[in-house]
Design a protein around this motif. Structure first.
Motif, short mmCIF file in Angstrom:
data_model
loop_
_atom_site.label_atom_id
_atom_site.label_comp_id
_atom_site.label_asym_id
_atom_site.label_seq_id
_atom_site.Cartn_x
_atom_site.Cartn_y
_atom_site.Cartn_z
N GLY A 1 4.37 15.38 5.17
CA GLY A 1 4.16 14.21 4.33
C GLY A 1 4.33 12.88 5.04
N SER A 2 4.58 12.93 6.35
CA SER A 2 4.69 11.70 7.12
C SER A 2 3.38 11.47 7.89
N GLN A 3 3.30 10.31 8.49
CA GLN A 3 2.12 9.96 9.27
C GLN A 3 2.54 9.01 10.38
N THR A 4 1.97 9.18 11.56
CA THR A 4 2.23 8.30 12.69
C THR A 4 0.90 7.91 13.32
N GLY A 5 0.95 6.87 14.14
CA GLY A 5 -0.27 6.49 14.83
C GLY A 5 -0.14 5.15 15.51
N SER A 6 -1.30 4.61 15.87
CA SER A 6 -1.38 3.31 16.52
C SER A 6 -2.67 2.63 16.08
N PHE A 7 -2.54 1.41 15.53
CA PHE A 7 -3.70 0.64 15.07
C PHE A 7 -3.60 -0.76 15.67
N GLY A 8 -4.65 -1.15 16.37
CA GLY A 8 -4.65 -2.46 17.00
C GLY A 8 -3.52 -2.63 18.00
N GLY A 9 -3.11 -1.54 18.62
CA GLY A 9 -2.03 -1.59 19.60
C GLY A 9 -0.64 -1.63 18.99
N LYS A 10 -0.56 -1.54 17.66
CA LYS A 10 0.74 -1.57 16.98
C LYS A 10 1.05 -0.19 16.41
N THR A 11 2.33 0.15 16.45
CA THR A 11 2.79 1.44 15.94
C THR A 11 2.61 1.52 14.44
N TYR A 12 2.14 2.67 13.98
CA TYR A 12 1.99 2.92 12.54
C TYR A 12 2.92 4.07 12.15
N TRP B 1 -1.02 13.90 -1.88
CA TRP B 1 -2.33 14.20 -2.45
C TRP B 1 -2.21 13.98 -3.95
N ASN B 2 -3.17 13.26 -4.55
CA ASN B 2 -3.13 12.95 -5.97
C ASN B 2 -4.51 13.20 -6.57
N GLY B 3 -4.65 14.26 -7.34
CA GLY B 3 -5.95 14.60 -7.93
C GLY B 3 -6.95 14.96 -6.86
N LYS B 4 -7.95 14.10 -6.65
CA LYS B 4 -8.97 14.31 -5.62
C LYS B 4 -8.84 13.30 -4.48
N PHE B 5 -7.66 12.65 -4.38
CA PHE B 5 -7.53 11.56 -3.42
C PHE B 5 -6.29 11.70 -2.55
N TRP B 6 -6.42 11.19 -1.31
CA TRP B 6 -5.33 11.11 -0.36
C TRP B 6 -4.69 9.73 -0.55
N CYS B 7 -3.40 9.70 -0.79
CA CYS B 7 -2.69 8.44 -1.01
C CYS B 7 -1.71 8.22 0.13
N ARG B 8 -1.72 7.00 0.67
CA ARG B 8 -0.85 6.69 1.80
C ARG B 8 -0.20 5.31 1.61
N ASN B 9 0.93 5.16 2.28
CA ASN B 9 1.54 3.85 2.43
C ASN B 9 2.18 3.83 3.81
N GLY B 10 2.48 2.65 4.30
CA GLY B 10 3.07 2.61 5.62
C GLY B 10 3.26 1.21 6.15
N ILE B 11 3.63 1.18 7.42
CA ILE B 11 3.89 -0.07 8.13
C ILE B 11 3.16 -0.03 9.47
N ILE B 12 2.38 -1.08 9.76
CA ILE B 12 1.75 -1.24 11.06
C ILE B 12 2.48 -2.39 11.74
#
Length: 121
Positions: free
Chosen positions: A56-67, A73-84
């Motif tokens: 249920g977690s997510q990591t990454g890099s967007f625009g050179g910044k850590t995400y 999962w909600n119904g037919k959709f992927w729901c996310r929140n986070g900090i970049i």
């Protein structure tokens, strides 16, 4: 002759464009989302990347910044929140579509902006 070549060329571009759009298919079930995208690295053409993890977690890099974020999962959709970097991006439920090893996410339950495609690695 020029007219015939133009018509054939126009039709081929039209058909190729239509076929490319028609190949993306929505992922409607969490089990399919997990099987096709979870715990795999998704990378876009700009070098941005994310891994949507099975816990249920997510990591990454967007625009050179850590995400860092979380997802459900909600119904037919992927729901996310986070900090970049230090900026909260808020919660958004998105339509997820897939075409072979390419996926795309459309904000606001498929009614918002279509994001850049990601290659599934």
């Amino acid at each position: 002759m020029k007219r015939t070549a133009f018509v054939i060329l126009s039709l081929s571009f039209g058909l190729a464009g239509s076929a490319a759009l028609a190949e993306f298919k929505p992922i409607k079930k969490e089990k399919d989302f997990r099987a096709q995208l979870v715990d795999r690295k998704l990378t876009d053409a700009n070098g941005n990347w994310t891994i949507i993890k099975s816990d249920g977690s997510q990591t990454g890099s967007f625009g050179g910044k850590t995400y860092k974020g979380a997802w459900t999962w909600n119904g037919k959709f992927w729901c996310r929140n986070g900090i970049i970097g230090k900026k909260e991006i808020g919660t958004d439920c998105q339509l997820v579509e897939i075409d072979g090893n390419t996926t795309r996410f459309t904000r606001s339950k498929g009614k918002g902006k279509v994001g850049d495609p990601f290659t599934i690695n």
